[in-house]
Every structure is written in C-alpha cells, then in structure tokens.
Design a protein around this motif. Sequence first.
Motif, PDB file in Angstrom:
ATOM      1  N   ILE A 102       0.841  -1.204   0.000  1.00 14.25           N
ATOM      2  CA  ILE A 102       0.000   0.000   0.000  1.00 14.25           C
ATOM      3  C   ILE A 102       0.875   1.252   0.000  1.00 14.25           C
ATOM      4  O   ILE A 102       0.651   2.182  -0.777  1.00 14.25           O
ATOM      5  CB  ILE A 102      -0.979  -0.007   1.191  1.00 14.25           C
ATOM      6  N   SER A 103       1.890   1.261   0.851  1.00 11.89           N
ATOM      7  CA  SER A 103       2.719   2.467   0.943  1.00 11.89           C
ATOM      8  C   SER A 103       3.668   2.626  -0.243  1.00 11.89           C
ATOM      9  O   SER A 103       4.072   3.751  -0.553  1.00 11.89           O
ATOM     10  CB  SER A 103       3.494   2.496   2.258  1.00 11.89           C
ATOM     11  N   ASP A 104       4.001   1.542  -0.931  1.00 17.21           N
ATOM     12  CA  ASP A 104       4.958   1.604  -2.038  1.00 17.21           C
ATOM     13  C   ASP A 104       4.318   1.743  -3.417  1.00 17.21           C
ATOM     14  O   ASP A 104       5.034   1.803  -4.423  1.00 17.21           O
ATOM     15  CB  ASP A 104       5.842   0.346  -2.044  1.00 17.21           C
ATOM     16  N   VAL A 111      -1.800  -1.188 -10.347  1.00 19.74           N
ATOM     17  CA  VAL A 111      -0.591  -1.839  -9.827  1.00 19.74           C
ATOM     18  C   VAL A 111      -0.785  -2.148  -8.345  1.00 19.74           C
ATOM     19  O   VAL A 111      -0.436  -3.234  -7.881  1.00 19.74           O
ATOM     20  CB  VAL A 111       0.667  -0.967 -10.072  1.00 19.74           C
ATOM     21  N   ARG A 112      -1.386  -1.213  -7.613  1.00 15.90           N
ATOM     22  CA  ARG A 112      -1.666  -1.469  -6.199  1.00 15.90           C
ATOM     23  C   ARG A 112      -2.631  -2.643  -6.064  1.00 15.90           C
ATOM     24  O   ARG A 112      -2.434  -3.523  -5.223  1.00 15.90           O
ATOM     25  CB  ARG A 112      -2.239  -0.238  -5.500  1.00 15.90           C
ATOM     26  N   ASP A 113      -3.681  -2.671  -6.872  1.00 18.39           N
ATOM     27  CA  ASP A 113      -4.630  -3.786  -6.805  1.00 18.39           C
ATOM     28  C   ASP A 113      -3.926  -5.114  -7.087  1.00 18.39           C
ATOM     29  O   ASP A 113      -4.163  -6.113  -6.405  1.00 18.39           O
ATOM     30  CB  ASP A 113      -5.775  -3.592  -7.793  1.00 18.39           C
ATOM     31  N   CYS A 114      -3.053  -5.100  -8.073  1.00 20.47           N
ATOM     32  CA  CYS A 114      -2.285  -6.301  -8.404  1.00 20.47           C
ATOM     33  C   CYS A 114      -1.461  -6.741  -7.186  1.00 20.47           C
ATOM     34  O   CYS A 114      -1.434  -7.918  -6.826  1.00 20.47           O
ATOM     35  CB  CYS A 114      -1.389  -6.033  -9.608  1.00 20.47           C
ATOM     36  N   GLY A 115      -0.803  -5.786  -6.551  1.00 17.46           N
ATOM     37  CA  GLY A 115      -0.004  -6.087  -5.360  1.00 17.46           C
ATOM     38  C   GLY A 115      -0.856  -6.580  -4.199  1.00 17.46           C
ATOM     39  O   GLY A 115      -0.464  -7.498  -3.463  1.00 17.46           O
ATOM     40  N   LEU A 116      -2.035  -6.000  -4.035  1.00 13.15           N
ATOM     41  CA  LEU A 116      -2.925  -6.433  -2.950  1.00 13.15           C
ATOM     42  C   LEU A 116      -3.469  -7.839  -3.201  1.00 13.15           C
ATOM     43  O   LEU A 116      -3.630  -8.616  -2.255  1.00 13.15           O
ATOM     44  CB  LEU A 116      -4.062  -5.429  -2.749  1.00 13.15           C
ATOM     45  N   ILE A 117      -3.713  -8.166  -4.468  1.00 10.86           N
ATOM     46  CA  ILE A 117      -4.117  -9.539  -4.782  1.00 10.86           C
ATOM     47  C   ILE A 117      -2.981 -10.495  -4.428  1.00 10.86           C
ATOM     48  O   ILE A 117      -3.194 -11.549  -3.818  1.00 10.86           O
ATOM     49  CB  ILE A 117      -4.534  -9.680  -6.261  1.00 10.86           C
ATOM     50  N   MET A 118      -1.760 -10.118  -4.789  1.00  9.70           N
ATOM     51  CA  MET A 118      -0.603 -10.948  -4.474  1.00  9.70           C
ATOM     52  C   MET A 118      -0.497 -11.165  -2.968  1.00  9.70           C
ATOM     53  O   MET A 118      -0.327 -12.297  -2.502  1.00  9.70           O
ATOM     54  CB  MET A 118       0.677 -10.298  -5.010  1.00  9.70           C
ATOM     55  N   ALA A 119      -0.627 -10.094  -2.200  1.00  9.46           N
ATOM     56  CA  ALA A 119      -0.541 -10.193  -0.740  1.00  9.46           C
ATOM     57  C   ALA A 119      -1.678 -11.049  -0.185  1.00  9.46           C
ATOM     58  O   ALA A 119      -1.463 -11.896   0.697  1.00  9.46           O
ATOM     59  CB  ALA A 119      -0.568  -8.797  -0.119  1.00  9.46           C
TER      60      ALA A 119
END
Length: 179
Positions: A102-104, A111-119
């Motif tokens: 979230i912070s990065d 891209v954030r949504d993609c990262g949140l799905i990964m997490a």
Amino acid sequence: MKTSKKKAKNQITATDSEKLKSLFVDGLQDIYWAEKNLSKALTKMTKNTTSDELKEAFETHQKQTEGHIDRLESVFQMVGEKAKTKKCPAMEGLIEEANEIISDTEDGSMVRDCGLIMAAQKVEHYEMASYGTLRNIARTLGYEDAAKQLQLTLDEEGETDHLLTELAETYVNQEAGDE
C-alpha cells in the motif's frame, strides 16, 4: 522418528495423544490470532483498492473472516479448550507485506490492486495450509465435528483464492501492465 514398536496406522498412545492435542491447540491459537488480525487488515486493504470488484471481494472475505473467528471459537469449545490467541509471526509478516505494498504503490492504481491480490493470495495459502493441517490432526485425535468445521473454513479460503486468481487473470494484471 525413532520408535521401538511398530504402531498400526492411525493408532496413537495416550501420551502421544496429549502431545498431539497440545500441538493442535497451539495451531488453533495461532490461526485464531491470524484471523483476528487479518480482519483488521482487510479493512485497510479494502479502503486502498482501486477496482470495485476487488473491494467487494475483500469486503466479502472480511465477513467470512468474522465467521471463521466464530467457527474457531466453536472448535475450541468442541475440544474442551478456552479460545485464546497466540501471536502468529507468519500472519504478522504477511500483513506487514500488504501494508508495504500500500505504501509503495500509487493510490488509485491497478498496480496497487495487483499487489494487494498478491498479498491476499499469500494470506489465503497460509490459511489453507493451516486449516488443512489442523483438520487432519483433528481427525487423528477423533474430533470429527471439529474437523468438519475446519473443512468448512478451508473450503471458503480456497474459494477466496480462486476468486482472487480470477480477478487477476480477467483484468487486474493486464490493466496494471498498461499503467
């Protein structure tokens, strides 16, 4: 594993049973802490998503997580134990990783949504491993009702993982790549 006598499959002694139950209760306490803290983390993850579909998936999973907490409390009762938590370093790390994503990443980005799905999928896989193992131990200990409850949660965790994969493959990853 050293044993002086060969035991029949699924046969455990009273001493072994006490040790295994202790491990089982420890695992329940660990996932109980994990679920309680995940519930809080899902609020933050939901607020930081871009797509409505991911937001809805996180909201649904947060409601399910509350049900998982209730179900775990029921399992503790079924096995004659008080429901209490034990800090789960694995979930703590997974939640921290979601916070870093979230912070990065840029607010409002795919891209954030993609990262949140990964997490979130890392969390789901940890939970599935925990619930599957606990279900198997419950069966070994003869806690069939507890095993059924743990299986229900395991099934829901798998469904959430599948949904997250579907969102990623349907459009999130592609849109993130186009940003």
